[in-house]
Design an enzyme around this catalytic site. Structure first.
Site, PDB file in Angstrom:
ATOM      1  N   ALA A  59     -80.985 -53.835 -40.151  1.00 11.86           N
ATOM      2  CA  ALA A  59     -79.991 -54.282 -39.170  1.00 11.86           C
ATOM      3  C   ALA A  59     -78.703 -53.457 -39.226  1.00 11.86           C
ATOM      4  O   ALA A  59     -78.012 -53.306 -38.222  1.00 11.86           O
ATOM      5  CB  ALA A  59     -79.679 -55.751 -39.403  1.00 11.86           C
ATOM      6  N   GLU A  61     -78.397 -50.396 -39.393  1.00 10.90           N
ATOM      7  CA  GLU A  61     -78.552 -49.182 -38.578  1.00 10.90           C
ATOM      8  C   GLU A  61     -78.550 -49.479 -37.068  1.00 10.90           C
ATOM      9  O   GLU A  61     -78.505 -48.559 -36.248  1.00 10.90           O
ATOM     10  CB  GLU A  61     -79.849 -48.456 -38.947  1.00 10.90           C
ATOM     11  CG  GLU A  61     -79.797 -47.674 -40.258  1.00 10.90           C
ATOM     12  CD  GLU A  61     -79.779 -48.557 -41.501  1.00 10.90           C
ATOM     13  OE1 GLU A  61     -80.432 -49.605 -41.506  1.00 10.90           O
ATOM     14  OE2 GLU A  61     -79.090 -48.194 -42.479  1.00 10.90           O
ATOM     15  N   ILE A  85     -82.001 -61.945 -43.923  1.00 12.42           N
ATOM     16  CA  ILE A  85     -82.236 -63.175 -44.693  1.00 12.42           C
ATOM     17  C   ILE A  85     -81.380 -63.137 -45.955  1.00 12.42           C
ATOM     18  O   ILE A  85     -81.406 -62.146 -46.702  1.00 12.42           O
ATOM     19  CB  ILE A  85     -83.734 -63.337 -45.026  1.00 12.42           C
ATOM     20  CG1 ILE A  85     -84.545 -63.391 -43.712  1.00 12.42           C
ATOM     21  CG2 ILE A  85     -83.973 -64.601 -45.856  1.00 12.42           C
ATOM     22  CD1 ILE A  85     -86.047 -63.388 -43.880  1.00 12.42           C
ATOM     23  N   HIS A  91     -74.443 -59.137 -49.833  1.00 12.34           N
ATOM     24  CA  HIS A  91     -74.993 -58.090 -48.959  1.00 12.34           C
ATOM     25  C   HIS A  91     -75.241 -58.614 -47.538  1.00 12.34           C
ATOM     26  O   HIS A  91     -74.907 -57.963 -46.536  1.00 12.34           O
ATOM     27  CB  HIS A  91     -76.311 -57.589 -49.563  1.00 12.34           C
ATOM     28  CG  HIS A  91     -76.900 -56.398 -48.888  1.00 12.34           C
ATOM     29  ND1 HIS A  91     -76.385 -55.129 -49.016  1.00 12.34           N
ATOM     30  CD2 HIS A  91     -77.975 -56.277 -48.070  1.00 12.34           C
ATOM     31  CE1 HIS A  91     -77.117 -54.285 -48.311  1.00 12.34           C
ATOM     32  NE2 HIS A  91     -78.081 -54.961 -47.724  1.00 12.34           N
ATOM     33  N   PHE A 116     -79.212 -59.698 -28.010  1.00 12.01           N
ATOM     34  CA  PHE A 116     -78.946 -59.805 -29.449  1.00 12.01           C
ATOM     35  C   PHE A 116     -79.995 -60.712 -30.085  1.00 12.01           C
ATOM     36  O   PHE A 116     -79.828 -61.931 -30.158  1.00 12.01           O
ATOM     37  CB  PHE A 116     -77.525 -60.346 -29.656  1.00 12.01           C
ATOM     38  CG  PHE A 116     -77.088 -60.395 -31.086  1.00 12.01           C
ATOM     39  CD1 PHE A 116     -76.959 -59.230 -31.830  1.00 12.01           C
ATOM     40  CD2 PHE A 116     -76.786 -61.595 -31.704  1.00 12.01           C
ATOM     41  CE1 PHE A 116     -76.548 -59.259 -33.162  1.00 12.01           C
ATOM     42  CE2 PHE A 116     -76.371 -61.646 -33.031  1.00 12.01           C
ATOM     43  CZ  PHE A 116     -76.248 -60.472 -33.752  1.00 12.01           C
ATOM     44  N   ARG A 130     -87.910 -69.475 -36.259  1.00  9.91           N
ATOM     45  CA  ARG A 130     -87.331 -68.829 -35.071  1.00  9.91           C
ATOM     46  C   ARG A 130     -88.150 -67.644 -34.558  1.00  9.91           C
ATOM     47  O   ARG A 130     -87.745 -66.947 -33.639  1.00  9.91           O
ATOM     48  CB  ARG A 130     -85.892 -68.376 -35.407  1.00  9.91           C
ATOM     49  CG  ARG A 130     -84.956 -69.559 -35.491  1.00  9.91           C
ATOM     50  CD  ARG A 130     -83.713 -69.306 -36.309  1.00  9.91           C
ATOM     51  NE  ARG A 130     -82.875 -70.513 -36.347  1.00  9.91           N
ATOM     52  CZ  ARG A 130     -83.135 -71.590 -37.100  1.00  9.91           C
ATOM     53  NH1 ARG A 130     -84.179 -71.619 -37.916  1.00  9.91           N
ATOM     54  NH2 ARG A 130     -82.341 -72.642 -37.051  1.00  9.91           N
TER      55      ARG A 130
HETATM   56  N1  INI Z   1     -81.622 -55.319 -43.452  1.00 11.77           N
HETATM   57  C1  INI Z   1     -82.200 -56.229 -42.620  1.00 11.77           C
HETATM   58  O1  INI Z   1     -82.495 -55.887 -41.460  1.00 11.77           O
HETATM   59  N2  INI Z   1     -82.463 -57.484 -43.059  1.00 11.77           N
HETATM   60  C2  INI Z   1     -82.147 -57.905 -44.323  1.00 11.77           C
HETATM   61  O2  INI Z   1     -82.437 -59.090 -44.648  1.00 11.77           O
HETATM   62  C3  INI Z   1     -81.544 -56.987 -45.196  1.00 11.77           C
HETATM   63  N3  INI Z   1     -81.224 -57.394 -46.533  1.00 11.77           N
HETATM   64  O3  INI Z   1     -81.295 -58.581 -46.855  1.00 11.77           O
HETATM   65  O4  INI Z   1     -80.854 -56.593 -47.379  1.00 11.77           O
HETATM   66  C4  INI Z   1     -81.297 -55.668 -44.731  1.00 11.77           C
HETATM   67  N4  INI Z   1     -80.711 -54.740 -45.535  1.00 11.77           N
HETATM   68  C5  INI Z   1     -80.833 -53.341 -45.289  1.00 11.77           C
HETATM   69  C6  INI Z   1     -79.731 -52.786 -44.414  1.00 11.77           C
HETATM   70  O5  INI Z   1     -79.831 -53.259 -43.077  1.00 11.77           O
HETATM   71  C7  INI Z   1     -79.791 -51.262 -44.381  1.00 11.77           C
HETATM   72  O6  INI Z   1     -81.000 -50.828 -43.795  1.00 11.77           O
HETATM   73  C8  INI Z   1     -79.672 -50.641 -45.790  1.00 11.77           C
HETATM   74  O7  INI Z   1     -78.518 -51.110 -46.437  1.00 11.77           O
HETATM   75  C9  INI Z   1     -79.628 -49.088 -45.700  1.00 11.77           C
HETATM   76  O8  INI Z   1     -78.535 -48.642 -44.893  1.00 11.77           O
END
Ligand code: INI
Length: 156
Positions: A59, A61, A85, A91, A116, A130
Site C-alpha cells: 500500500a 507504493e 492489517i 508500521h 479507494f 470485507r
Molecule cells: N503493505 C500492505 O499493503 N499491507 C500491509 O498490511 C503491510 N504491512 O502490514 O506491513 C504492508 N507493508 C508494506 C509496505 O506497504 C511497503 O510495501 C514496504 O514498506 C516497502 O516499501
C-alpha cells in the site's frame, strides 16, 4: 417556479479505460477485491481489453503508482485495491496514513477519480469479512464509487 438542477452519475462503464492497482501484500485478500471489482465493472459494460491491472508491492507504493498512471492520461479512472492489517508495531499507521493521503492528493492534482479500495483492518478476520463475505466486497464498492465519480465529473 424555478427548478432544481440535479447531476448524478450513470453506472455505465462502456467505453471507459480503467487501471486497477493491486498490492501483492496480503494477496489472498486483495485477489478477492480485484475479482469482485472486475466482475462488477464488466457487468456494467466495461470491456476487458480496457482494463489494465498493475501489481505493486504494498500500500505504501500506491500513491506513486497512481500518480504515474494518472499523469499518463490513458485512463478515465483508477481503482486502488489493497489490504493493510495491523501488526505488533506502529508500521500499520504509517502505511495507512501515507497511502490514503497520497491517493487523495493524486485525485486532486490530476482531477482523476480513484476508487479507494484499501482495507485498513485490525485483524485478518476483519479483512476476510470485507473481501467477499459478511461485510460485502469493498473492491466492488470502490469500483462503483469510481464509476459514479467518473460519470459525475464528466458533467461538471
Ligand atoms: N503493505 C500492505 O499493503 N499491507 C500491509 O498490511 C503491510 N504491512 O502490514 O506491513 C504492508 N507493508 C508494506 C509496505 O506497504 C511497503 O510495501 C514496504 O514498506 C516497502 O516499501
Amino acid at each position: 417556479m424555478s427548478t432544481m438542477t440535479t447531476i448524478a452519475g450513470q453506472l455505465d462503464a462502456k467505453g471507459l479505460k480503467v487501471a486497477i492497482v493491486a498490492t501483492r501484500f496480503n494477496d489472498f485478500i486483495v485477489d478477492r477485491l480485484v475479482g469482485g471489482a472486475i466482475d462488477y465493472l464488466e457487468r456494467h459494460g466495461l470491456e476487458k481489453e480496457n482494463v489494465t491491472l498493475v501489481r505493486i508491492p504494498g500500500a505504501f507504493e500506491m500513491p506513486l503508482i497512481c500518480q504515474k498512471l494518472a499523469a499518463s492520461g490513458k485512463y478515465n479512472g483508477i481503482l486502488a485495491l489493497g489490504a493493510v492489517i495491523r501488526g505488533g508495531t506502529p508500521h500499520f499507521d504509517y502505511v495507512c496514513a501515507e497511502a490514503s493521503k497520497g491517493i487523495a492528493h493524486t485525485m486532486m492534482e490530476h482531477n482523476m477519480p480513484i476508487g479507494f479500495g484499501l482495507l485498513t483492518c485490525d485483524n485478518i478476520e476483519q479483512a476476510i469479512e470485507r473481501a467477499g463475505s459478511k461485510a460485502g466486497n469493498k473492491g466492488v464498492e470502490a469500483a462503483a464509487a469510481m464509476l459514479e465519480t467518473i460519470r459525475v465529473m464528466e458533467q461538471l
